[in-house]
Enzyme design. Structure first.
Site, PDB file in Angstrom:
ATOM      1  N   GLY A   1       0.786  -1.226   0.000  1.00  0.00           N
ATOM      2  CA  GLY A   1       0.000   0.000   0.000  1.00  0.00           C
ATOM      3  C   GLY A   1       0.816   1.273   0.000  1.00  0.00           C
TER       4      GLY A   1
ATOM      5  N   TYR B   1     -13.177   0.995  13.547  1.00  0.00           N
ATOM      6  CA  TYR B   1     -12.073   1.525  12.741  1.00  0.00           C
ATOM      7  C   TYR B   1     -12.038   3.046  12.812  1.00  0.00           C
ATOM      8  CZ  TYR B   1      -9.304   2.863   8.678  1.00  0.00           C
ATOM      9  OH  TYR B   1      -8.367   3.441   7.857  1.00  0.00           O
TER      10      TYR B   1
END
Length: 279
Positions: free
Chosen positions: A13, A148
């Protein structure tokens, strides 16, 4: 000017993109991952690259990585707390263990790095810490992403306090809030789903399917440009406390600002009628 960057979550990523761009620009890079093999497979080898196997939830592991970096390169100039993963699931669905695991990596892992690197930054009287949060740390308007978002709201909060705490030492702090970037974040290796989903949460299931089936692979953000923007902000010497990345993130932040401002205006009379002597 050549600098030493310490990057967490560097095997994939945005973290891996940081490694590639920084090495290409001639910087030193200490890159951490859960395994050396995975990191070297992804990033390769380079004279200016120090691959480090680190368990971010283990303070001693983090401390060793920081010490090894200083020993090899002489200093640490920029820290990028990039490691983390997504946890899907309604708040009722997620177990205590699932929620705590997400906080352990996303929040306490970053705090471990900050705690271990700051003695070096304070001593040298300079440095910049970039904490990679999410636009989900500014707005929680995402069904099924509550835990999250909470981890990223936490990161936003401690970065803001950190910026005031370390200013006297010549150290800076920035929280990076990306929108949707085309990485593997929405895939199985970076995204956990609830162990015991509750069927009644149709909005959560819809959001889950939308992210894993529709948005994944179609994100509008270019990781190359996103990382380049952070590097450019650092090089300017004037990086902001809040750095939103992506037109979507900017748009969502503006919507949140407008929403909160409207709430304040609508309830201002009641909100301010709470002091001694108020009627």
């Amino acid at each position: 000017m050549k600098k030493t960057w310490f990057i967490t979550g560097a095997s994939q990523g945005l973290g891996l993109e940081f490694v590639a761009q920084l090495l290409a620009a001639g910087h030193n890079v200490a890159a951490t991952s859960r395994t050396i093999a995975g990191l070297e497979k992804a990033a390769g080898t380079h004279p200016n690259l120090l691959p480090l196997q680190v368990n971010l939830t283990d303070e001693s592991s983090v401390e060793t990585a920081v010490s090894d970096t200083v020993a090899k390169f002489g200093a640490i100039d920029v820290v990028v707390n990039n490691a983390g993963y997504g946890q899907l699931g309604a708040l009722e669905e997620l177990t205590d263990a699932e929620a705590r695991a997400n906080f352990d990596v996303n929040v306490f892992g970053a705090l471990n790095v900050i705690r271990k690197v700051l003695p070096h930054l304070r001593k040298q009287g300079s440095g910049h810490i970039f904490n990679v949060a999410s636009v989900g740390g500014y707005t929680g308007a995402f069904p099924g992403w509550g835990v999250y978002c909470a981890t990223k709201f936490a990161m936003v909060g401690f970065t803001e306090s950190l910026s005031y705490e370390v200013a006297e030492f010549g150290v800076k702090a920035t929280v990076v809030l990306p929108g949707y970037f085309r990485t593997n974040f929405l895939k199985g290796t970076s995204l956990a789903v609830p162990e015991t989903p509750i069927a009644e949460y149709t909005a959560v299931r819809k959001s889950e399917n939308m992210h894993t089936e529709d948005i994944d692979g179609n994100q509008g953000g270019d990781p190359v440009k996103g990382v380049a923007a952070v590097i450019e902000a650092e090089a300017s010497g004037k990086a902001p406390l809040y750095l939103f990345l992506g037109a979507d993130a900017v748009g969502m932040a503006r919507q949140k600002n407008e929403f909160v401002n409207n709430e304040i205006l609508a309830w201002e009379a009641l909100s301010t009628a709470t002091g001694f002597g108020e009627n």
